[in-house]
Design a protein around this motif. Structure first.
Motif, short mmCIF file in Angstrom:
data_model
loop_
_atom_site.label_atom_id
_atom_site.label_comp_id
_atom_site.label_asym_id
_atom_site.label_seq_id
_atom_site.Cartn_x
_atom_site.Cartn_y
_atom_site.Cartn_z
N MET A 75 53.83 4.20 -1.53
CA MET A 75 54.91 3.93 -2.48
C MET A 75 56.00 4.99 -2.38
O MET A 75 56.51 5.48 -3.37
CB MET A 75 54.35 3.93 -3.91
N ARG A 76 56.29 5.44 -1.19
CA ARG A 76 57.31 6.47 -1.04
C ARG A 76 58.66 5.84 -0.79
O ARG A 76 58.79 4.65 -0.57
CB ARG A 76 56.94 7.39 0.12
N ARG A 77 59.67 6.66 -0.81
CA ARG A 77 61.03 6.18 -0.62
C ARG A 77 61.21 5.55 0.75
O ARG A 77 60.75 6.04 1.75
CB ARG A 77 62.00 7.36 -0.76
N THR A 78 61.93 4.42 0.78
CA THR A 78 62.21 3.74 2.04
C THR A 78 63.21 4.54 2.86
O THR A 78 64.21 5.01 2.35
CB THR A 78 62.79 2.34 1.76
N LEU A 79 62.91 4.69 4.15
CA LEU A 79 63.82 5.40 5.05
C LEU A 79 64.30 4.47 6.14
O LEU A 79 63.52 3.69 6.69
CB LEU A 79 63.10 6.60 5.69
N ARG A 80 65.57 4.52 6.45
CA ARG A 80 66.13 3.72 7.55
C ARG A 80 66.56 4.66 8.67
O ARG A 80 67.15 5.70 8.42
CB ARG A 80 67.33 2.91 7.08
N ILE A 130 55.02 12.49 -13.65
CA ILE A 130 56.14 13.33 -13.25
C ILE A 130 57.43 12.73 -13.79
O ILE A 130 57.64 11.52 -13.72
CB ILE A 130 56.23 13.43 -11.71
N GLN A 131 58.29 13.59 -14.34
CA GLN A 131 59.58 13.09 -14.83
C GLN A 131 60.52 12.89 -13.65
O GLN A 131 61.08 13.83 -13.11
CB GLN A 131 60.20 14.06 -15.84
N ASP A 132 60.66 11.66 -13.25
CA ASP A 132 61.51 11.28 -12.13
C ASP A 132 61.84 9.81 -12.29
O ASP A 132 60.94 8.99 -12.45
CB ASP A 132 60.79 11.54 -10.80
N PRO A 133 63.13 9.44 -12.23
CA PRO A 133 63.50 8.04 -12.48
C PRO A 133 63.15 7.08 -11.35
O PRO A 133 63.24 5.87 -11.54
CB PRO A 133 65.03 8.12 -12.67
N GLU A 134 62.77 7.60 -10.17
CA GLU A 134 62.42 6.71 -9.07
C GLU A 134 61.18 5.89 -9.38
O GLU A 134 60.26 6.35 -10.06
CB GLU A 134 62.16 7.51 -7.79
N ILE A 135 61.15 4.66 -8.86
CA ILE A 135 59.96 3.82 -8.98
C ILE A 135 59.02 4.25 -7.87
O ILE A 135 59.13 3.80 -6.73
CB ILE A 135 60.34 2.33 -8.84
N ASN A 136 58.10 5.14 -8.20
CA ASN A 136 57.33 5.79 -7.14
C ASN A 136 55.99 6.28 -7.67
O ASN A 136 55.83 6.53 -8.88
CB ASN A 136 58.13 6.98 -6.59
N ALA A 137 55.04 6.41 -6.78
CA ALA A 137 53.75 7.04 -7.04
C ALA A 137 53.23 7.53 -5.71
O ALA A 137 53.60 6.98 -4.66
CB ALA A 137 52.77 6.08 -7.70
N PHE A 138 52.39 8.55 -5.72
CA PHE A 138 51.88 9.06 -4.44
C PHE A 138 50.64 9.90 -4.68
O PHE A 138 50.33 10.29 -5.82
CB PHE A 138 52.95 9.91 -3.73
N VAL A 139 49.91 10.15 -3.61
CA VAL A 139 48.82 11.12 -3.64
C VAL A 139 49.20 12.25 -2.70
O VAL A 139 50.03 12.08 -1.80
CB VAL A 139 47.48 10.49 -3.23
N ALA A 140 48.59 13.40 -2.91
CA ALA A 140 49.00 14.56 -2.14
C ALA A 140 47.82 15.47 -1.83
O ALA A 140 47.91 16.68 -1.92
CB ALA A 140 50.08 15.33 -2.89
N GLY A 141 46.72 14.88 -1.51
CA GLY A 141 45.53 15.68 -1.24
C GLY A 141 44.66 15.75 -2.49
O GLY A 141 45.15 15.65 -3.61
N GLY A 142 43.37 15.90 -2.28
CA GLY A 142 42.47 15.92 -3.41
C GLY A 142 42.39 14.54 -4.04
O GLY A 142 42.65 13.51 -3.40
#
Length: 463
Positions: A1-6, A71-83
């Motif tokens: 669910m990370r930001r789309t990159l072109r 996390i306070q961030d307006p992006e529509i996003n979620a992620f894992v980062a280890g653990g």
């Protein structure tokens, strides 16, 4: 669910910059939230944990070991980062229509955890770097031999190949997480409708960010196309018996409460009041307006909104917590203590609410409240050690009692948590000079001193 990159390559140098930027941006996932604000709220954390619980169990994980972090961030996003930590952006909660959509996202992220995708991230990066380095060497050799245009062509083609390989790797991981998430929802008896509807939301977002949906290159993305993902998930989940099963009404009502609460907290008051006008007498609307009025420095209006909530649920701990918070932050700490005491008791000593009660007790400046404040705050940090605010308040209590060594230890704990090793070290050393050797507090001060010195050395080496 990370930001789309072109990827829009122009020259070999541009391609190299794109590759480096992508690798760096994704590598930051191993140290999340460094530049973002983590939102701590007892009600929200309880809700997210309850939404995740059946999915986590279905994945074969222990619910107590999997943490949901907002996390306070307006992006529509979620992620894992280890653990075993799932980071959820506030923008995702705001965008979700119902609790089931959030469960779909959580299931996907748990799929990343069980798939070990963060650990395997280096596999994709290494393969891409290998192609990139080979193209650089071949291109440089061609240029050195006088074939400048050919050398630049090799560089450009090599960087594009490296990027394509890396993007293909991440898309495979995302598809794998989708499949795992679908299996967890089926096993848990959770409807997959939320997953499908949320992917459809992401598809609309992709369309909004692109001049034309047809212009979006599916091979230049970190994720598969959302429309494709929605179709795959619907095909996988629609036949499941849980497909038409509604979310538990109590859980859904809790989600809508949290959504209103979050909107009031993160948005400007005028935005909140426009979205939740006075004519809206629902619980989420009262919640949102209470935060809006509090942020706008109208404490009486905020308390009036909260009193409307309390009238309908006199012993709801989260309504009482908010009332105590507004009273405390409006300069009425003594009035804040009764609702906060009841909230702490009703939640069996929730550490976040307890730290607020400790703050209120201290803020009265009444020496008779110090003993209770110390007990409440010590219990709070014992149950939730990762709470800098509680450690700060506990340090104040120790200082007022004349226990300078333990005040320094509490301060060292706080500075260690917020990434200031030099201040953590100096306070830990102060604590060690005043606390008897061999005691648990002395050993803890030693640990902080050791880790702080190491952190300072690491920073020096990186300079």
């Amino acid at each position: 669910m990370r930001r789309t990159l072109r990827l829009i390559p122009a020259t070999a140098a541009a391609c190299a910059r794109w590759l480096v930027a992508l690798l760096l941006s994704l590598s930051l996932l191993v140290q999340p939230a460094m530049a973002q604000s983590i939102l701590r709220d007892a009600e929200t954390e309880a809700l997210l944990n309850d939404l995740a619980r059946p999915i986590v169990i279905a994945a074969g994980l222990e619910p107590g070991n999997v943490q949901m972090v907002l996390i306070q961030d307006p992006e529509i996003n979620a992620f894992v980062a280890g653990g075993q930590i799932v980071y959820i952006h506030s923008g995702l909660i705001t965008a979700a229509d119902n609790a089931n959509e959030v469960q779909g996202v959580i299931a996907h992220e748990v799929g990343h955890i069980t798939g070990g995708h963060i650990v395997r991230f280096s596999e994709g990066a290494s393969a891409a770097n290998g192609i990139s380095m080979l193209s650089l060497l071949l291109g440089a050799a061609a240029i050195a031999m006088g074939a400048g245009e050919a050398g630049m062509g090799i560089l450009s083609a090599g960087q594009q190949a490296a990027m394509s390989k890396f993007l293909a790797f991440t898309r495979t991981q995302e598809s794998s997480a989708d499949a795992a998430g679908a299996s967890f929802m089926k096993k848990a008896g959770v409807s997959g409708k939320g997953s499908v509807s949320f992917f459809q939301k992401l598809r609309k977002e992709e369309f909004r960010l692109s001049s034309s949906y047809a212009d979006v290159d599916p091979y230049a993305r970190t994720h598969p196309m959302s429309a494709d993902r929605a179709a795959v998930m619907e095909n996988e989940l629609k036949s499941d018996p849980a497909w038409s099963r509604p979310t538990d009404p109590t859980l859904e009502a809790r989600f809508q409460r949290v959504k209103g609460k979050l909107a009031g907290f993160v948005n400007e008051p005028k935005v909140t009041l426009a979205k939740y006008p006075e004519s809206n007498r629902s619980v989420p609307a009262h919640y949102a307006r209470a935060y809006a009025w509090h942020k706008a420095a109208y404490p009486d209006k905020a308390v009036a909104e909260i009193d409307s909530l309390v009238a309908g649920a006199p012993h709801d701990p989260y309504f009482l917590e908010l009332k105590g918070q507004v009273l405390l932050e409006s300069g009425r700490p003594a009035d804040a203590i009764p609702p906060l005491r009841e909230a702490v008791a009703a939640t069996r000593g929730n550490p976040l609410i307890a730290s607020l009660l400790g703050h209120a007790l201290i803020a009265t400046e009444n020496p008779a409240n110090r003993a209770e404040a110390r007990t409440v705050l010590r219990n709070a940090v014992a149950r939730d050690n990762d709470n800098p605010f509680a450690w700060y308040q506990l340090g104040i209590v120790y200082s007022q009692e004349g226990d300078i060594a333990r005040a320094a230890l509490a301060t060292a704990e706080r500075y260690s948590m917020i990434g200031q090793p030099q201040l953590a070290l100096s306070n830990a050393e102060t604590a060690m000079r005043g606390i008897p050797q061999g005691t648990p507090d002395y050993v803890r001060a030693e640990d902080i001193a050791l880790t702080s010195r190491q952190a300072m050395e690491d920073r020096k080496r990186k300079r």
